[in-house]
Design a protein around this motif. Structure first.
Motif, mmCIF file in Angstrom:
data_model
loop_
_atom_site.group_PDB
_atom_site.id
_atom_site.type_symbol
_atom_site.label_atom_id
_atom_site.label_comp_id
_atom_site.label_asym_id
_atom_site.label_seq_id
_atom_site.Cartn_x
_atom_site.Cartn_y
_atom_site.Cartn_z
ATOM 1 N N SER A 160 -13.102 4.748 7.996
ATOM 2 C CA SER A 160 -13.688 4.900 9.327
ATOM 3 C C SER A 160 -12.626 4.807 10.412
ATOM 4 N N LEU A 161 -11.686 3.904 10.242
ATOM 5 C CA LEU A 161 -10.613 3.765 11.225
ATOM 6 C C LEU A 161 -9.702 4.985 11.218
ATOM 7 N N THR A 162 -9.415 5.499 10.034
ATOM 8 C CA THR A 162 -8.559 6.687 9.931
ATOM 9 C C THR A 162 -9.208 7.872 10.626
ATOM 10 N N TYR A 202 -5.313 1.024 7.149
ATOM 11 C CA TYR A 202 -5.419 0.127 5.989
ATOM 12 C C TYR A 202 -5.110 -1.312 6.396
ATOM 13 N N ILE A 203 -4.041 -1.480 7.166
ATOM 14 C CA ILE A 203 -3.660 -2.828 7.599
ATOM 15 C C ILE A 203 -4.754 -3.439 8.465
ATOM 16 N N GLU A 204 -5.276 -2.656 9.410
ATOM 17 C CA GLU A 204 -6.298 -3.178 10.319
ATOM 18 C C GLU A 204 -7.574 -3.555 9.566
ATOM 19 N N ALA A 205 -7.963 -2.728 8.598
ATOM 20 C CA ALA A 205 -9.217 -2.960 7.885
ATOM 21 C C ALA A 205 -9.116 -4.086 6.865
ATOM 22 N N LEU A 237 1.225 7.584 9.365
ATOM 23 C CA LEU A 237 1.282 6.283 10.026
ATOM 24 C C LEU A 237 -0.114 5.769 10.368
ATOM 25 N N ILE A 238 -0.994 6.674 10.791
ATOM 26 C CA ILE A 238 -2.351 6.290 11.138
ATOM 27 C C ILE A 238 -3.107 5.750 9.921
ATOM 28 N N VAL A 239 -2.913 6.391 8.770
ATOM 29 C CA VAL A 239 -3.565 5.922 7.550
ATOM 30 C C VAL A 239 -3.062 4.525 7.182
ATOM 31 N N ILE A 240 -1.765 4.322 7.277
ATOM 32 C CA ILE A 240 -1.185 3.003 6.962
ATOM 33 C C ILE A 240 -1.717 1.954 7.930
ATOM 34 N N ALA A 241 -1.728 2.279 9.221
ATOM 35 C CA ALA A 241 -2.220 1.338 10.224
ATOM 36 C C ALA A 241 -3.696 1.014 9.993
#
Length: 205
Positions: free
Chosen positions: A66-68, A181-184, A175-179
């Motif tokens: 969802s964040l991605t 994952y970290i946020e979630a 980078l957005i996908v990595i971020a």
């Protein structure tokens, strides 16, 4: 022998060197304005009716997917500066900055600065550069279009421009996908190390 600069150097000098600082300045000023607005919201407005101190931040469960999707959509809007003389990029930077600043201002009314930093920094260190990279693409294409309209250049866009922009946008997407994952998956766990408060309802972008 090919004397052209290698791809990373070309990307830096043609796309990032000038346009990232401009994007960062717009974003930073917007964050400050958003923070001033958010910090003016009375603390009692942050409570849900009938609760005793429960926060009113979005209680939506955040996932990597969802964040991605959400963040890639936001970056797509920002990239539209390429076909809007840079205006969509600027407006998107301003909107993102206002939201970030306002949410931080509100969050600081409920948790400590250390906790707010823990909620932002782990994914923000990756997400913000991605945002600035896409903004640089939108701003550069917008500036090129203006120069073409004014007759300062004979080419609106070149194949090299498209290839290099593609590399930058692909990098930002990773980078957005990595971020995301970290946020979630990691942000709340990291932030919880600095407080005993329930952070499950707090969403700081």
């Amino acid at each position: 022998m090919d004397d052209r600069p290698r791809l990373p150097a070309r990307l830096f000098h043609r796309w990032l060197l000038y346009y990232v600082p401009v994007a960062a300045l717009i974003l930073s000023l917007s964050v400050l304005i958003g923070y001033a607005l958010g910090s003016q919201i009375p603390t009692e407005w942050l409570q849900n009716p009938g609760t005793t101190g429960e926060n009113a931040f979005m209680p939506v469960e955040l996932t990597t997917l969802s964040l991605t999707i959400n963040n890639l959509g936001a970056l797509l809007v920002m990239a539209l500066g390429a076909v809007s003389l840079g205006t969509m990029t600027v407006l998107s930077l301003v909107l993102n900055g206002l939201v970030i600043g306002a949410v931080v201002g509100i969050a600081l009314k409920q948790v400590s600065p250390v906790v707010v930093a823990a909620l932002i920094v782990p994914h923000g260190l990756i997400e913000i550069p991605a945002l600035l990279i896409v903004a640089a693409v939108g701003l550069r294409f917008g500036w090129q279009t203006i120069q073409y309209i004014r007759g300062r250049t004979t080419e609106l866009v070149t194949g090299q421009d498209l290839r290099e922009a593609g590399w930058l946008l692909a990098t930002a997407a990773v980078l957005i996908v990595i971020a995301a994952y970290i946020e979630a998956n990691l942000t709340l766990e990291i932030a919880s190390q600095f407080t005993d408060a329930d952070l499950s309802g707090i969403a700081v972008e």
